[in-house]
Design an enzyme around this catalytic site. Structure first.
Site, short mmCIF file in Angstrom:
data_model
loop_
_atom_site.label_atom_id
_atom_site.label_comp_id
_atom_site.label_asym_id
_atom_site.label_seq_id
_atom_site.Cartn_x
_atom_site.Cartn_y
_atom_site.Cartn_z
N GLN A 89 14.54 -4.73 30.85
CA GLN A 89 15.05 -4.38 32.19
C GLN A 89 15.02 -5.60 33.11
O GLN A 89 15.98 -5.88 33.83
CB GLN A 89 14.19 -3.24 32.77
CG GLN A 89 14.68 -2.69 34.10
CD GLN A 89 16.01 -1.96 33.95
OE1 GLN A 89 16.40 -1.56 32.86
NE2 GLN A 89 16.73 -1.81 35.06
N ASN A 134 7.08 14.25 1.40
CA ASN A 134 6.35 15.38 1.99
C ASN A 134 4.89 15.06 2.31
O ASN A 134 4.08 15.96 2.50
CB ASN A 134 6.42 16.60 1.06
CG ASN A 134 7.82 17.17 1.03
OD1 ASN A 134 8.44 17.39 2.08
ND2 ASN A 134 8.37 17.37 -0.16
N HIS A 138 15.24 -8.64 32.37
CA HIS A 138 16.24 -9.63 31.95
C HIS A 138 17.66 -9.17 32.30
O HIS A 138 18.63 -9.89 32.02
CB HIS A 138 16.17 -9.89 30.44
CG HIS A 138 15.12 -10.89 30.05
ND1 HIS A 138 13.78 -10.62 30.09
CD2 HIS A 138 15.22 -12.17 29.61
CE1 HIS A 138 13.10 -11.67 29.67
NE2 HIS A 138 13.95 -12.64 29.38
N GLU A 141 1.40 3.25 9.93
CA GLU A 141 -0.05 3.29 9.74
C GLU A 141 -0.69 4.36 10.65
O GLU A 141 -1.82 4.21 11.13
CB GLU A 141 -0.67 1.91 9.93
CG GLU A 141 -0.08 0.94 8.91
CD GLU A 141 -1.00 -0.14 8.43
OE1 GLU A 141 -2.21 -0.04 8.64
OE2 GLU A 141 -0.48 -1.09 7.81
N PHE A 164 0.87 -1.18 0.00
CA PHE A 164 0.00 0.00 0.00
C PHE A 164 0.91 1.22 0.00
O PHE A 164 1.71 1.40 0.92
CB PHE A 164 -0.86 -0.05 1.27
CG PHE A 164 -1.66 1.18 1.55
CD1 PHE A 164 -2.83 1.45 0.84
CD2 PHE A 164 -1.28 2.05 2.57
CE1 PHE A 164 -3.58 2.59 1.14
CE2 PHE A 164 -2.04 3.19 2.85
CZ PHE A 164 -3.19 3.44 2.14
N ALA A 165 0.82 2.05 -1.04
CA ALA A 165 1.77 3.15 -1.18
C ALA A 165 1.07 4.51 -1.14
O ALA A 165 0.55 4.99 -2.15
CB ALA A 165 2.55 2.98 -2.48
N GLU A 198 4.89 9.70 1.13
CA GLU A 198 5.90 10.34 0.27
C GLU A 198 6.80 11.20 1.16
O GLU A 198 6.43 11.48 2.31
CB GLU A 198 5.21 11.23 -0.78
CG GLU A 198 4.32 10.45 -1.71
CD GLU A 198 3.70 11.34 -2.79
OE1 GLU A 198 4.00 12.55 -2.82
OE2 GLU A 198 2.93 10.79 -3.59
N GLY A 201 3.60 12.49 4.96
CA GLY A 201 3.68 11.45 5.98
C GLY A 201 2.39 11.49 6.78
O GLY A 201 1.35 11.01 6.34
N ILE A 239 7.71 2.29 2.07
CA ILE A 239 6.61 1.40 1.71
C ILE A 239 6.89 -0.04 2.17
O ILE A 239 7.81 -0.69 1.66
CB ILE A 239 6.33 1.44 0.18
CG1 ILE A 239 6.07 2.89 -0.26
CG2 ILE A 239 5.17 0.52 -0.19
CD1 ILE A 239 4.97 3.64 0.50
#
Ligand code: CAA
Length: 378
Positions: free
Chosen positions: A335, A128, A337, A362, A122-123, A126, A130, A156
């Site tokens: 943390q 400019n 661990h 997304e 799904f594109a 760009e 976002g 993408i």
């Protein structure tokens, strides 16, 4: 109000758990290290019917519902954020073709996509455009029987690996969001090339690429939906996609929790297992409370989609909360661990890296707040 899964849901969970144990767990650390796109796993997911959930039999779908898709993405994400991302983003164009495609488009693309033969992407984004998705600069001009596309897309998911792309482009800039349209572009179309492949912090086995469109000619039949409907199509796609990312977030958090409890039981310091220390149990309690709340939100929005009810706000709420929970839980899990959490021999550092993108792609957490606020004040 029922909180139980159906028999079908339990069967889907059992089947995907087995798939994950056999096919995904053995390779998840390695594909992250080598940044190898596991095409064979996507194909097997298709063969086993996991790409077909939610789509009708006439397009080779397996029927089923959104809750089942959520189960699949959640279980995969417990062991591999990358593969969960690949499948979640594949579902997005499949959903859009099913919802907005003509019968000819459905027949051409859906069977191959639900069988795992063709991967989708799904594109929209760009350089400019976002968070401000309306600022798309890619153009599509109708000339005789073809659209000619020009522009550059970035970040993408599945880019470079996908066989078919839903590409958003402006067909009439003067109309703003109503001047955007959606197109189906196949990977080998002349003029369509892959630019930079990103080197990422997390989900490193998924592909994230730049797409370059230079006088890409596609038949006018490849318009998806109506002319000028592209922004709405993108938003509808993202509403559904955000359920997938919230399921992925939930799975990452649950996977980190499972690893942490196992580790705290095994590891002893000061003469007793770490799990016996109340201070550490309180961390676990906080993590569990947030996971439980995420689970309710993620399955509630899946249920709303299945019921045909509006879910824009609920998808944004689920994504906002579940992604921030994934980050909180994986951070605490590292943390708990101690030094081992920081080492690549253990999966925790990978889970923390994989969790970060869920707060960004997304739609960032900040965009989720815009969506939620706009829905409650309208
Ligand atoms: N469903 C249907 N229609 C919708 C809608 C929805 N969820 N949201 C908005 N619309 C419609 C509006 O009703 C409006 O329609 P009219 O023209 O008829 O009035 C139109 O779209 C414009 O809406 P807005 O004025 O709200 O649009 P906006 O420019 O203010 O943008 C936004 C709103 C929520 C910030 C939107 O731009 C957005 O979601 N931005 C984030 C984009 C994003 O998530 N990008 C991620 C890309 S994909 C990715 O990350 C990775 C990948 O590979 C998949």
């Amino acid at each position: 109000m029922k909180f139980d899964f159906t028999r079908e849901h339990l069967m889907v969970r059992q089947a995907i758990k087995e798939f994950v144990d056999n096919e995904i767990s053995p390779i998840s650390a390695d594909i992250d290290k080598t940044q190898r796109f596991p095409r064979e796993i996507f194909e097997k997911l298709g063969k086993f019917g996991f790409c077909a959930i939610g789509f009708p039999k006439e397009y080779d779908g397996a029927e089923g519902d959104e809750i089942s898709k959520t189960i699949v993405l959640e279980e995969i994400a417990k062991k591999s954020g990358s593969i969960s991302a690949i499948l979640s983003v594949h579902y997005l164009p499949v959903n859009l073709i099913f919802k907005f495609g003509t019968e000819a488009q459905r027949k051409k693309y859906l069977p191959k996509m639900v069988r795992g033969q063709w991967l989708g992407a799904f594109a929209l984004t760009e350089p400019n455009a976002g968070s401000d998705a309306s600022n798309v600069q890619t153009t599509a001009v109708l000339y005789e029987d073809e659209y000619i596309l020009n522009g550059t897309k970035c970040f993408i998911t599945n880019g470079g690996e996908a066989d078919v792309y839903v590409i958003l482009a402006m067909t009439d800039k003067s109309k703003g969001t109503r001047g955007m349209s959606a197109f189906l572009v196949e990977k080998d179309t002349p003029g369509f090339t892959i630019g930079k492949i990103e080197d990422k912090m997390g989900i490193r086995a998924s592909s994230t690429a730049e797409l370059i469109l230079e006088n890409v000619k596609i038949p006018k039949e490849n318009l998806l939906g109506k002319i000028g409907e592209g922004f709405k199509i993108a938003m509808v796609g993202l509403d559904g996609g955000r359920i997938g990312i919230s399921a992925q977030s939930l799975g990452i958090a649950e996977g980190a929790m499972e690893e942490t409890i196992k580790y705290l039981k095994e590891r002893a310091q000061f003469g007793k297992p770490l799990i016996k220390f109340q201070g550490l149990q309180w961390y676990l309690a906080e993590m569990e409370a947030k996971i439980d709340a995420s689970r309710l939100l993620v399955y509630k929005v899946s249920y709303l989609k299945d019921s045909g009810k509006p879910f824009t706000k609920e998808a944004a709420v689920a994504k906002l909360f579940a992604s921030e929970t994934a980050m909180f839980v994986t951070h605490k899990a590292v943390q708990l661990h101690g030094g081992y959490g920081f080492m690549t021999d253990y999966p925790l550092e990978r889970m923390m890296r994989d969790a970060k993108i869920t707060e960004i792609y997304e739609g960032t957490s900040e965009v989720m707040k815009i969506v939620i606020a706009s829905q409650i004040i309208k």
